[in-house]
Design a protein around this motif. Structure first.
Motif, PDB file in Angstrom:
ATOM      1  N   LEU A  15       0.834  -1.177  -0.148  1.00  4.23           N
ATOM      2  CA  LEU A  15      -0.129   0.136   0.135  1.00  4.23           C
ATOM      3  C   LEU A  15       0.720   1.377  -0.143  1.00  4.23           C
ATOM      4  N   LYS A  16       2.001   1.212   0.795  1.00  2.00           N
ATOM      5  CA  LYS A  16       2.858   2.690   0.963  1.00  2.00           C
ATOM      6  C   LYS A  16       3.306   2.827  -0.275  1.00  2.00           C
ATOM      7  N   GLU A  17       4.028   1.708  -1.206  1.00  2.00           N
ATOM      8  CA  GLU A  17       4.485   2.062  -2.303  1.00  2.00           C
ATOM      9  C   GLU A  17       3.422   2.228  -3.412  1.00  2.00           C
ATOM     10  N   SER A  18       2.397   1.836  -3.425  1.00  2.00           N
ATOM     11  CA  SER A  18       1.448   1.989  -4.464  1.00  2.00           C
ATOM     12  C   SER A  18       0.642   3.413  -4.277  1.00  2.00           C
ATOM     13  N   ALA A  19       0.420   3.879  -2.995  1.00  2.00           N
ATOM     14  CA  ALA A  19      -0.058   5.015  -2.625  1.00  2.00           C
ATOM     15  C   ALA A  19       0.675   6.314  -2.888  1.00  2.00           C
ATOM     16  N   ALA A  20       2.009   6.112  -2.903  1.00  2.00           N
ATOM     17  CA  ALA A  20       3.108   7.157  -3.332  1.00  2.00           C
ATOM     18  C   ALA A  20       2.951   7.125  -4.656  1.00  2.00           C
ATOM     19  N   LEU A  21       2.876   6.261  -5.441  1.00  2.00           N
ATOM     20  CA  LEU A  21       3.082   6.241  -6.826  1.00  2.00           C
ATOM     21  C   LEU A  21       1.447   7.016  -7.351  1.00  2.00           C
ATOM     22  N   PHE A  22       0.426   6.472  -6.847  1.00  2.00           N
ATOM     23  CA  PHE A  22      -0.941   7.141  -7.221  1.00  2.00           C
ATOM     24  C   PHE A  22      -0.965   8.502  -6.854  1.00  2.00           C
ATOM     25  N   GLU A  23      -0.387   8.890  -5.469  1.00  2.00           N
ATOM     26  CA  GLU A  23      -0.496  10.422  -5.230  1.00  2.00           C
ATOM     27  C   GLU A  23       0.393  11.188  -6.284  1.00  2.00           C
ATOM     28  N   ARG A  24       1.427  10.457  -6.892  1.00  2.00           N
ATOM     29  CA  ARG A  24       2.511  11.124  -7.867  1.00  2.00           C
ATOM     30  C   ARG A  24       1.510  11.381  -9.173  1.00  2.00           C
ATOM     31  N   PRO A  30      -4.083  10.789  -0.471  1.00  2.00           N
ATOM     32  CA  PRO A  30      -5.007   9.841  -0.107  1.00  2.00           C
ATOM     33  C   PRO A  30      -5.307   9.886   1.322  1.00  2.00           C
ATOM     34  N   ALA A  31      -6.279   9.224   1.822  1.00  2.00           N
ATOM     35  CA  ALA A  31      -6.746   9.071   3.120  1.00  2.00           C
ATOM     36  C   ALA A  31      -6.560   7.625   3.344  1.00  2.00           C
ATOM     37  N   ILE A  32      -5.834   7.331   4.419  1.00  2.00           N
ATOM     38  CA  ILE A  32      -5.631   5.788   4.682  1.00  2.00           C
ATOM     39  C   ILE A  32      -6.637   5.482   5.789  1.00  2.00           C
ATOM     40  N   GLU A  33      -7.435   4.340   5.390  1.00  2.29           N
ATOM     41  CA  GLU A  33      -8.428   3.957   6.280  1.00  2.29           C
ATOM     42  C   GLU A  33      -8.175   2.425   6.435  1.00  2.29           C
ATOM     43  N   ALA A  34      -8.363   1.762   7.762  1.00  2.00           N
ATOM     44  CA  ALA A  34      -8.422   0.347   7.966  1.00  2.00           C
ATOM     45  C   ALA A  34     -10.001  -0.200   7.857  1.00  2.00           C
ATOM     46  N   ALA A  35     -10.174  -1.238   7.174  1.00  5.60           N
ATOM     47  CA  ALA A  35     -11.532  -1.685   7.103  1.00  5.60           C
ATOM     48  C   ALA A  35     -11.527  -2.994   7.517  1.00  5.60           C
ATOM     49  N   PRO A  36     -11.340  -3.339   8.768  1.00  8.38           N
ATOM     50  CA  PRO A  36     -11.220  -4.721   9.125  1.00  8.38           C
ATOM     51  C   PRO A  36     -12.380  -5.749   8.803  1.00  8.38           C
ATOM     52  N   CYS A  37     -13.677  -5.028   8.447  1.00  6.86           N
ATOM     53  CA  CYS A  37     -14.846  -5.787   8.188  1.00  6.86           C
ATOM     54  C   CYS A  37     -14.547  -6.567   6.804  1.00  6.86           C
TER      55      CYS A  37
END
Ligand code: CMX
Length: 137
Positions: A15-24, A30-37
């Motif tokens: 997630l960290k790598e792909s979020a940095a790519l998409f942010e660029r 992005p908002a980072i959200e946990a969705a345990p469900c």
């Protein structure tokens, strides 16, 4: 009634790598959200007039997204459509011959959610989302 494309879900290994790519690429934080469900951690990008791109990283081996990544690799995981009445829409979809994963809406991060089986929608997993009313938590 189907109102709009609510979000597009993309399965990622890191997630960290792909979020940095998409942010660029998108120029949006992005908002980072946990969705345990759903057994995923998400990076949610609001793009244009209200649609989202959600990157999905599995929370563990038991996550359906972990199984997807193992079998198919990174890529489009699902398309989510916003509806105004999820249970009415599920009934309508079933009447049109679509195989339902969920017979009724259930609680998800964005509101009530339900999935249609990819085998009956040209290989695409479809999520229906009925957002919570404003002020409802
Ligand atoms: N998109 C397209 N096809 C998919 C898919 C997806 N996301 N997930 C699985 N498939 C395909 C598989 O490749 C497989 O096809 P083949 O038989 O041709 O190989 C077939 O569907 C059956 O898949 P499987 O790996 O055996 O997986 P399961 O049957 O155990 O589960 C599914 C598949 C779609 C029913 C299950 O993943 C599910 O219930 N998903 C809904 C919930 C979900 O995905 N939550 C994740 C997060 C969502 C969010 O954050 O909003």
């Amino acid at each position: 009634m189907i109102k709009r494309v609510h979000h597009i879900g993309i399965a990622v290994n890191n997630l960290k790598e792909s979020a940095a790519l998409f942010e660029r690429l998108l120029g949006v934080e992005p908002a980072i959200e946990a969705a345990p469900c759903q057994r995923v951690t998400e990076a949610v990008f609001h793009v244009g007039e209200g649609a989202e791109i959600d990157l999905l990283e599995p929370m563990g081996e038991d996550s359906t997204v972990a199984k997807f990544l193992e079998k198919r690799g990174e890529g489009l995981h699902h398309i989510a459509l916003e509806v105004d009445d999820i249970n009415a829409e599920l009934k309508a979809m079933e009447a049109k011959g679509v195989r339902l994963i969920d017979k009724d809406g259930r609680d998800g991060v964005a509101g009530q959610i339900a999935f249609l089986h990819p085998k009956s929608v040209s290989g695409v997993l479809v999520e229906l989302v009925q957002p919570r009313d404003e002020g409802e938590k």
